[in-house]
Design a protein around this motif. Sequence first.
Motif, PDB file in Angstrom:
ATOM      1  N   ARG A 175       0.836  -1.197   0.000  1.00  0.00           N
ATOM      2  CA  ARG A 175       0.000   0.000   0.000  1.00  0.00           C
ATOM      3  C   ARG A 175       0.877   1.255   0.000  1.00  0.00           C
ATOM      4  O   ARG A 175       0.587   2.223  -0.709  1.00  0.00           O
ATOM      5  CB  ARG A 175      -0.917  -0.024   1.211  1.00  0.00           C
ATOM      6  CG  ARG A 175      -2.027   0.989   1.149  1.00  0.00           C
ATOM      7  CD  ARG A 175      -2.991   0.826   2.305  1.00  0.00           C
ATOM      8  NE  ARG A 175      -3.994  -0.151   1.968  1.00  0.00           N
ATOM      9  CZ  ARG A 175      -5.117  -0.328   2.622  1.00  0.00           C
ATOM     10  NH1 ARG A 175      -5.355   0.404   3.694  1.00  0.00           N
ATOM     11  NH2 ARG A 175      -5.997  -1.224   2.257  1.00  0.00           N
ATOM     12  N   ALA A 176       1.934   1.265   0.781  1.00  0.00           N
ATOM     13  CA  ALA A 176       2.855   2.416   0.826  1.00  0.00           C
ATOM     14  C   ALA A 176       3.538   2.613  -0.527  1.00  0.00           C
ATOM     15  O   ALA A 176       3.700   3.756  -0.981  1.00  0.00           O
ATOM     16  CB  ALA A 176       3.887   2.221   1.924  1.00  0.00           C
ATOM     17  N   ASN A 177       3.928   1.531  -1.182  1.00  0.00           N
ATOM     18  CA  ASN A 177       4.540   1.634  -2.509  1.00  0.00           C
ATOM     19  C   ASN A 177       3.563   2.213  -3.520  1.00  0.00           C
ATOM     20  O   ASN A 177       3.932   3.051  -4.348  1.00  0.00           O
ATOM     21  CB  ASN A 177       5.029   0.264  -2.982  1.00  0.00           C
ATOM     22  CG  ASN A 177       6.304  -0.160  -2.317  1.00  0.00           C
ATOM     23  OD1 ASN A 177       7.004   0.646  -1.724  1.00  0.00           O
ATOM     24  ND2 ASN A 177       6.612  -1.445  -2.390  1.00  0.00           N
ATOM     25  N   GLN A 178       2.314   1.763  -3.474  1.00  0.00           N
ATOM     26  CA  GLN A 178       1.288   2.255  -4.402  1.00  0.00           C
ATOM     27  C   GLN A 178       1.034   3.746  -4.165  1.00  0.00           C
ATOM     28  O   GLN A 178       0.953   4.516  -5.109  1.00  0.00           O
ATOM     29  CB  GLN A 178      -0.010   1.449  -4.206  1.00  0.00           C
ATOM     30  CG  GLN A 178      -1.066   1.736  -5.232  1.00  0.00           C
ATOM     31  CD  GLN A 178      -0.770   1.067  -6.559  1.00  0.00           C
ATOM     32  OE1 GLN A 178       0.182   0.310  -6.702  1.00  0.00           O
ATOM     33  NE2 GLN A 178      -1.562   1.356  -7.541  1.00  0.00           N
ATOM     34  N   THR A 179       0.923   4.149  -2.913  1.00  0.00           N
ATOM     35  CA  THR A 179       0.700   5.562  -2.590  1.00  0.00           C
ATOM     36  C   THR A 179       1.876   6.409  -3.062  1.00  0.00           C
ATOM     37  O   THR A 179       1.688   7.491  -3.622  1.00  0.00           O
ATOM     38  CB  THR A 179       0.484   5.732  -1.074  1.00  0.00           C
ATOM     39  OG1 THR A 179      -0.664   4.973  -0.691  1.00  0.00           O
ATOM     40  CG2 THR A 179       0.280   7.184  -0.696  1.00  0.00           C
TER      41      THR A 179
ATOM     42  N   TYR B 225      -6.758   4.592  -1.699  1.00  0.00           N
ATOM     43  CA  TYR B 225      -7.306   4.029  -0.465  1.00  0.00           C
ATOM     44  C   TYR B 225      -7.968   5.110   0.367  1.00  0.00           C
ATOM     45  O   TYR B 225      -8.857   4.863   1.142  1.00  0.00           O
ATOM     46  CB  TYR B 225      -6.208   3.356   0.363  1.00  0.00           C
ATOM     47  CG  TYR B 225      -5.478   2.268  -0.397  1.00  0.00           C
ATOM     48  CD1 TYR B 225      -6.112   1.062  -0.660  1.00  0.00           C
ATOM     49  CD2 TYR B 225      -4.200   2.464  -0.863  1.00  0.00           C
ATOM     50  CE1 TYR B 225      -5.466   0.073  -1.367  1.00  0.00           C
ATOM     51  CE2 TYR B 225      -3.549   1.482  -1.578  1.00  0.00           C
ATOM     52  CZ  TYR B 225      -4.182   0.288  -1.825  1.00  0.00           C
ATOM     53  OH  TYR B 225      -3.551  -0.685  -2.534  1.00  0.00           O
ATOM     54  N   THR B 226      -7.454   6.322   0.198  1.00  0.00           N
ATOM     55  CA  THR B 226      -7.963   7.487   0.914  1.00  0.00           C
ATOM     56  C   THR B 226      -7.757   8.701   0.013  1.00  0.00           C
ATOM     57  O   THR B 226      -7.121   8.597  -1.032  1.00  0.00           O
ATOM     58  CB  THR B 226      -7.221   7.645   2.266  1.00  0.00           C
ATOM     59  OG1 THR B 226      -7.781   8.740   2.965  1.00  0.00           O
ATOM     60  CG2 THR B 226      -5.734   7.858   2.083  1.00  0.00           C
ATOM     61  N   SER B 227      -8.288   9.838   0.381  1.00  0.00           N
ATOM     62  CA  SER B 227      -8.148  11.052  -0.428  1.00  0.00           C
ATOM     63  C   SER B 227      -6.767  11.672  -0.231  1.00  0.00           C
ATOM     64  O   SER B 227      -6.254  11.716   0.886  1.00  0.00           O
ATOM     65  CB  SER B 227      -9.215  12.073  -0.034  1.00  0.00           C
ATOM     66  OG  SER B 227     -10.494  11.572  -0.321  1.00  0.00           O
TER      67      SER B 227
END
Length: 134
Positions: free
Chosen positions: A42-46, A121-123
């Motif tokens: 998730r951190a990589n995608q963000t 995942y979030t704004s």
Amino acid sequence: AKHGSARCKTSAGFTLIEILVAMSIFSVAVLGLAVGATSVMRANQTSYFNTIATNIAQDKLEELKGMTVAALPSCPSYTTTGCSDTKTSLGLTFSRSWQIIANSPTSGVNRLDVKIDWTDYTSHSLTVSSAVKQ
């Protein structure tokens, strides 16, 4: 005298309780690894989307900086008509808006702000700014 013979009882395997405890410990460890892997993904995608947003903002900023002062659009705020568009990358839509503030931060200088908003995942929101002489 008769000696009592003590029988040694040895177990050749594991009891059901030992197996259940071992499986529980193993399950908690694997679950911890899975949660950690998910967090890293998730951190990589963000981070990747953040890079895309920065590039999209930088493109518009360079376009605005390349215009003559007379050709700059009138965009006193992000919500002004004609001062926004959208870009799509990897199936994700990035909303891009820009504003041009005259005499900011000092007299004779225009501040250019380009803001990117997106939701994974979030704004998220990112703003890139620059200044050019009037």
